[in-house]
Design an enzyme around this catalytic site. Structure first.
Site, PDB file in Angstrom:
ATOM      1  N   ASP A 374       0.832  -1.192   0.000  1.00  0.00           N
ATOM      2  CA  ASP A 374       0.000   0.000   0.000  1.00  0.00           C
ATOM      3  C   ASP A 374       0.873   1.251   0.000  1.00  0.00           C
ATOM      4  O   ASP A 374       1.848   1.344   0.762  1.00  0.00           O
ATOM      5  CB  ASP A 374      -0.888  -0.024   1.250  1.00  0.00           C
ATOM      6  CG  ASP A 374      -1.804   1.168   1.355  1.00  0.00           C
ATOM      7  OD1 ASP A 374      -2.699   1.301   0.517  1.00  0.00           O
ATOM      8  OD2 ASP A 374      -1.611   1.977   2.287  1.00  0.00           O
ATOM      9  N   GLU A 410       1.703  -0.429  -5.022  1.00  0.00           N
ATOM     10  CA  GLU A 410       0.763   0.644  -5.342  1.00  0.00           C
ATOM     11  C   GLU A 410       1.652   1.874  -5.530  1.00  0.00           C
ATOM     12  O   GLU A 410       2.130   2.451  -4.552  1.00  0.00           O
ATOM     13  CB  GLU A 410      -0.241   0.867  -4.213  1.00  0.00           C
ATOM     14  CG  GLU A 410      -1.253   1.950  -4.555  1.00  0.00           C
ATOM     15  CD  GLU A 410      -2.208   2.270  -3.409  1.00  0.00           C
ATOM     16  OE1 GLU A 410      -3.358   2.610  -3.685  1.00  0.00           O
ATOM     17  OE2 GLU A 410      -1.775   2.194  -2.240  1.00  0.00           O
TER      18      GLU A 410
END
Length: 731
Positions: A374, A410
């Site tokens: 993330d 990401e």
């Protein structure tokens, strides 16, 4: 859980009542029985005879180990860890056993203006705890400062928070893995399915209630049968590290459902356990592996649940705030590249060690197959700018364990220069946000995108080829947990996040969605038919593109969040899968499975190398001629054809045999009207057979043939796939 026995040190566990029977004398005896222990490994380690405790804190003045009764309600002993080696405080309890609940109190200065936030009145979780049990019961006592003081965090709070804190738990890591092994599915053969552990099975009618929403529920036959029927090769679990429910959400009766609020990087979240503890997670992985399905974890190492300078003191902040967090020029405050209040300090070697130890633990001990990071750009920031040659990436590249699993970035964060799509190093794949935006915009009907679409269909060579990466560096997606579902993407022009309690101000405003003529649910048969066609268009584009496709769980079955594009706090039917399917949902599921079967059967759709030019690919206008340079720049262009030459594949299989394939023609029309398309000639003069026409959901039932130079009636807003069979492949 194995009963704890402390009779040798005067502390007896009564299994019937679940309480310790203790006295001042027994506590003193326990404290006096502490051995020096070792500084490595960090955490609480059961060696078959006792437990070693080790905690890093560079600036602490004193560290106390607190032991609790079996229910975690009462502190029964406090042990001063007097040994310190290389800034690690450690001790060994020879009679401690798995199941013991514990926490730490760390002493040192409380001086926020210098970055110090020690407060021994706050019980702290072990950063290396392998199991964390009990809920966080919110109260003002969890804050290191007087929350009602006008001086805010410059004040000091002396209330004890232990009763409301989760407790770290000693575990026995033994587990019978038998012959479990990672499926090791090559990247180019991978199809990822992103899901939430609870939401996926919370409403599954074929599971008993006690298994719904759990790790064990994911390992049941009905779930695995669905995954296998669909044809996905990997599930990507939204965060399963122990996380905290934000106080402001709890006060509104909401929950941090997504879990991007980690506080325990080694401990699977017990909210998803049926009855098996840590071993239940391992059993889930083992069962999925036996079905040939990989397990990828979405991990959040960029920030923690402790928030900004006004957040609670739960773990890292109280252990060593200066070491664990990126502090601003005024060290009272935090540098925040994540939008969540803080950023972990990737410049500190012990923070890097924490993350690397966590990753290796999940691979070696829990047998997972990879990670999606993330806001990965935040991990690359050493000073301020994103440095993709930073220590974090260097360490992973040389690590013999982590360099061999699937690594997905990401590739953005919220800081300056944080959007880094296409810039991550070799060995990494990326969520391709440019793919998502191009495909959404194209099928929405925007013109002038055929050049951008061509790059995305063919693996985004403009982003990945120059650095030596392959098409599978691109994780292609149209939808993900963050944003509209596929159903909502074709049903809403605007977000509808009122249920989140933020006045519909949260969530992305630029969704590139189109409601097909009505906002939200509609009974109009024309609108319903158009929405169904658009969903097929988006799925077909995704699954026939080069790169690695990622499906959002439920998109293959029409899952809706009622227009909520930020359902992070909706632990309810807004987010949960609905397994009661309508006829159109069953048809969409069958269509998605059909697409994945085509992808699996034909190596041309999962190439390991980029196209090289006219020999293996040709771009066609509706006249069947190759696109001119001028035509690529037509702002009104919404139709494109792609000829893929199966005989020019020029790749080998795992045994070194040359691969060949059929020829394919992919016709794409996002225009609002039909466009007759002249078909090219196949390499071996074979006729074209229709495999897919998204304007006709029953197109797979009949396979009409079309000769070269004939005209295919390409309907409005439709995608067509035709094939010309290679006689060499089918001999």
């Amino acid at each position: 859980m194995e009963p704890l026995a402390y009779t040798d040190v005067g502390l007896t566990y009564a299994a019937a009542s679940g309480e310790f029977m203790d006295s001042s004398a027994s506590m003193n005896k326990l404290i006096n029985s502490v051995w020096p222990g070792k500084s490595y490994p960090l955490g609480a380690t059961w060696d078959g005879e006792g437990v070693n405790f080790a905690l890093f804190s560079e600036h602490a003045e004193k560290v106390e180990l607190c032991l609790f009764d079996a229910k975690g309600r009462r502190e029964v002993a406090r042990v001063d860890l007097k040994e310190q080696t290389d800034l690690v405080w450690h001790g060994y309890l020879p009679e401690a056993r798995p199941g013991l609940l514990y926490g730490y109190r760390v002493h040192g200065p409380y001086d926020p203006q210098r970055g110090a936030r020690f407060n021994p009145h706050k019980l702290l979780l072990d950063p290396y705890a392998k199991s964390i049990v009990g809920p966080l019961r919110w109260s003002d006592a969890h804050f290191g400062y007087r929350i009602t003081s006008s001086r805010e965090d410059l004040s000091y709070d002396r209330r004890d928070n232990a009763y409301g804190m989760p407790k770290s738990q000693v575990i026995d890591q033994a587990f019978t893995w038998e012959d479990d092994h990672r499926p090791m599915i090559p990247w180019h053969d991978t199809v990822i399915y992103e899901l939430h552990v609870k939401g996926f099975t919370a409403r599954h009618p074929k599971l008993p209630p006690w298994l719904r929403g759990t790790y064990a529920g994911l390992a049941t036959a009905p779930v695995i049968e669905h995954l296998q029927r669909l044809g996905v090769t990997a599930i990507e679990l939204m965060p399963v590290h122990t996380a905290v429910n934000d106080r402001h959400l709890a006060q509104q009766g909401l929950h941090n459902y997504w879990g991007y609020n980690s506080i325990g990087y080694f401990a699977p979240d017990m909210r998803y356990v049926a009855n098996g503890g840590v071993s239940e997670f391992k059993t889930m992985v083992k069962t999925l592996h036996s079905a040939g399905i990989e397990v990828i974890l979405d991990v959040v190492y960029n920030h923690t649940a402790e928030g900004n300078h006004l957040g609670p003191t739960l773990c890292f902040r109280g252990i060593d705030n200066v070491a664990y967090y990126r502090l601003a020029e005024d060290p009272r405050y935090y540098i925040d590249y994540t939008g969540c209040g803080n950023t972990l300090n990737m410049m500190h070697p012990r923070v890097l060690q924490l993350i690397m130890d966590s990753l290796r633990y999940w691979v070696l001990e829990m047998h997972v197959d990879g990670f999606r990071f993330d806001l990965a750009s935040a991990l690359a920031r050493e000073l301020h700018e994103v440095d993709l040659l930073g220590a974090f990436f260097d360490i992973i590249h040389q690590d013999p364990v982590l360099s061999q699993v699937k690594l997905i970035a990401e590739p953005w964060d919220l800081g300056e220069g944080g959007y880094q799509v296409g810039n991550f190093p070799i060995g990494w794949t990326e969520w391709n946000g440019k793919y998502r935006d191009a495909v959404r915009s194209y099928w929405k009907g925007e013109g002038g995108l055929i050049g951008e679409l061509a790059y995305r269909l063919t693996g985004s060579s403009d982003l990945y080829q120059r650095s030596g990466r392959r098409p599978y560096a691109s994780i292609n997606f149209v939808t993900a947990h963050d944003g509209f579902t596929l159903e909502d993407l074709v049903s809403y022009n605007e977000k509808h996040n009122e249920a989140n309690g933020e006045g519909n101000r949260d969530g992305e405003n630029h969704n590139l969605s189109w409601n097909c003529g009505a906002e939200g649910p509609s009974d109009d048969p024309v609108i319903k038919a158009l929405r169904a066609r658009q969903k097929r268009n988006l799925l077909a584009t995704l699954l026939l593109s080069q790169g690695v496709p990622m499906l959002l769980a439920g998109d293959e079955m029409g899952r809706t969040q009622r227009g909520n594009n930020n359902a992070y706090c909706q632990d309810n039917e807004i987010s949960w899968m609905n397994w009661v399917l309508r006829r159109e949902d069953e048809e969409l599921l069958a269509f998605a499975a059909h697409l994945i079967r085509i992808r699996r059967a034909h190596p041309l759709f999962r190439r390991r190398s980029f196209f090289v030019g006219k020999r293996d690919i040709a771009w066609l206008n509706p006249n069947g001629c190759e696109m001119s340079e001028h035509e690529w720049h037509h702002t009104f262009a919404r139709c494109l054809g792609v000829y893929l030459a199966g005989g020019a594949l020029d790749e080998q299989d795992a045994q070194g045999r040359r691969l060949t394939d059929d020829d394919f023609a992919l016709l794409i029309n996002a225009h609002h009207g039909p466009i007759p398309f002249t078909l090219p000639a196949a390499a071996w003069d074979a006729p074209w057979e229709r495999l897919i026409d998204t304007a006709d959901p029953t197109s797979g039932a009949a396979i009409p043939h079309y000769e070269a130079a004939s005209t295919y009636p390409l309907k409005a807003r439709a995608l067509v796939l035709l094939t010309a069979r290679n006689p060499g492949k089918h001999a």
